[in-house]
Enzyme design. Structure first.
Site, PDB file in Angstrom:
ATOM      1  N   VAL A  26       0.694  -1.542   0.411  1.00  0.00           N
ATOM      2  CA  VAL A  26       0.044   0.048  -0.218  1.00  0.00           C
ATOM      3  C   VAL A  26       0.480   1.393   0.100  1.00  0.00           C
ATOM      4  O   VAL A  26       2.443   1.196   0.784  1.00  0.00           O
ATOM      5  CB  VAL A  26      -1.178   0.271   1.402  1.00  0.00           C
ATOM      6  CG1 VAL A  26      -1.378   1.032   1.778  1.00  0.00           C
ATOM      7  CG2 VAL A  26      -1.384  -1.189   1.567  1.00  0.00           C
ATOM      8  N   CYS A  27       0.384   2.567  -0.711  1.00  0.00           N
ATOM      9  CA  CYS A  27       1.407   3.260  -0.808  1.00  0.00           C
ATOM     10  C   CYS A  27       2.478   3.386  -0.806  1.00  0.00           C
ATOM     11  O   CYS A  27       3.251   2.687  -2.132  1.00  0.00           O
ATOM     12  CB  CYS A  27       1.304   4.269   0.575  1.00  0.00           C
ATOM     13  SG  CYS A  27       1.403   5.987   0.947  1.00  0.00           S
ATOM     14  N   THR A  28       3.775   3.545  -0.314  1.00  0.00           N
ATOM     15  CA  THR A  28       5.337   3.694  -0.713  1.00  0.00           C
ATOM     16  C   THR A  28       5.895   2.496  -0.588  1.00  0.00           C
ATOM     17  O   THR A  28       7.030   2.307  -0.367  1.00  0.00           O
ATOM     18  CB  THR A  28       5.822   5.292  -0.107  1.00  0.00           C
ATOM     19  OG1 THR A  28       5.540   4.860   1.325  1.00  0.00           O
ATOM     20  CG2 THR A  28       5.760   6.270  -0.792  1.00  0.00           C
ATOM     21  N   GLY A  29       5.083   1.331   0.440  1.00  0.00           N
ATOM     22  CA  GLY A  29       5.169   0.461   0.814  1.00  0.00           C
ATOM     23  C   GLY A  29       6.227  -0.765  -0.463  1.00  0.00           C
ATOM     24  O   GLY A  29       6.720  -1.109  -0.221  1.00  0.00           O
ATOM     25  N   GLY A  66      -2.277   3.069  -4.471  1.00  0.00           N
ATOM     26  CA  GLY A  66      -2.114   3.286  -4.432  1.00  0.00           C
ATOM     27  C   GLY A  66      -2.014   4.267  -2.633  1.00  0.00           C
ATOM     28  O   GLY A  66      -2.000   3.445  -2.346  1.00  0.00           O
TER      29      GLY A  66
END
Length: 278
Positions: free
Chosen positions: A151-154, A201
């Site tokens: 998720v996200c910048t993961g 995202g």
């Protein structure tokens, strides 16, 4: 008001009795398993009970909602065991001060996982990308996991571990263009699925990603029941949830906030010898 574990996920195709089947997913090995008790007139489909092993990876200064959203969905998988995994069992403090308690370490997390999930952040994410222990854990478990998710910048952390090379992937909008530095194929979308990689995202996309995994591991009726139980029907009071919708003023403010992070992330990608070079 009853909580979702008391209400449970429905057994039977008619889905007439919400309290008929308590959720039996565990959050770590210490959480007791609730026994499924489907209503006799509506037997639970055989495919609705699983035995998945799920690892949600924690690290200092991650964004809490990145993992809380998927956790809600993954623990709705009846029969699954959800491990909150970190380098140690010491409490982990998120970037907004929420304290999360790991239930497993990198060493004692199950070797073979059905779902590996990691969230993002900013400074904490950059540190995780340069952590030898984190990289070793992700490379090992990610090589065998049935689903590798972020998720996200993961997704940058997965990229640093070499797990996105040649895969279509997404990230937080601000970091999206960094994905190609790790051999990934940057692809816009709230959820991007490429084979057994599913990336979400920014932040709230983790709820969607988690629900999509529920549908993939069970079926549409099951997933829609989980969605209804969560009353997941977003109707935000504002319409600025993506760069395309945000006003120039808002976009400008947000862009300025990420200048230093993006510069640092590029430097980290160079220092870690991004996998696309190999």
């Amino acid at each position: 008001m009853m909580n979702r574990r008391e209400l449970g996920v429905l057994g039977g195709s008619a889905l007439l009795a919400l309290s008929a089947v308590p959720l039996s997913a565990q959050s770590g090995p210490t959480t007791p398993v609730a026994e499924a008790a489907p209503a006799p007139d509506h037997p639970m489909p055989a495919g609705w009970m699983g035995r998945e092993q799920v690892a949600i990876v924690l690290y200092p200064q991650l964004t809490a909602l990145d993992v809380i959203g998927p956790h809600h969905m993954f623990t709705s998988l009846m029969g699954a065991t959800v491990h909150m995994v970190a380098a140690t069992r010491e409490p982990v403090t998120s970037d907004n001060g929420l304290i999360l308690t790991p239930t497993a370490t990198f060493d004692d997390c199950p070797a073979d996982l059905d779902i590996l999930c990691i969230g993002g952040g900013t400074a904490g994410t950059l540190a995780a990308m340069e952590s030898p222990a984190m990289m070793a854990f992700l490379k090992d478990r990610g090589a065998r996991a049935k689903w590798v998710t972020s998720v996200c910048t993961g997704s940058l952390i997965l990229g640093a571990a070499g797990l996105l090379k040649g895969y279509r992937a997404t990230s937080h909008w601000a970091a999206h263009d960094l994905l190609d530095r790790f051999g990934a194929v940057p692809t816009h979308g709230r959820i991007v699925t490429d084979r057994n990689r599913m990336t979400g995202g920014g932040v709230t996309a983790g709820i969607d990603m988690g629900l999509a995994i529920v549908g993939a591991l069970r079926d549409r009726t099951y997933a829609e029941s989980v969605q209804l139980l969560a009353e997941y029907d977003p109707q935000p009071p504002f319409d600025s949830g993506s760069p395309d919708k945000a006003s120039p003023q808002v976009r400008g403010i947000m862009d300025s906030m990420f200048v230093n992070f993006l510069a640092q992330a590029r430097a980290v990608a160079d220092r870690t010898g991004a996998p696309w070079r190999g």
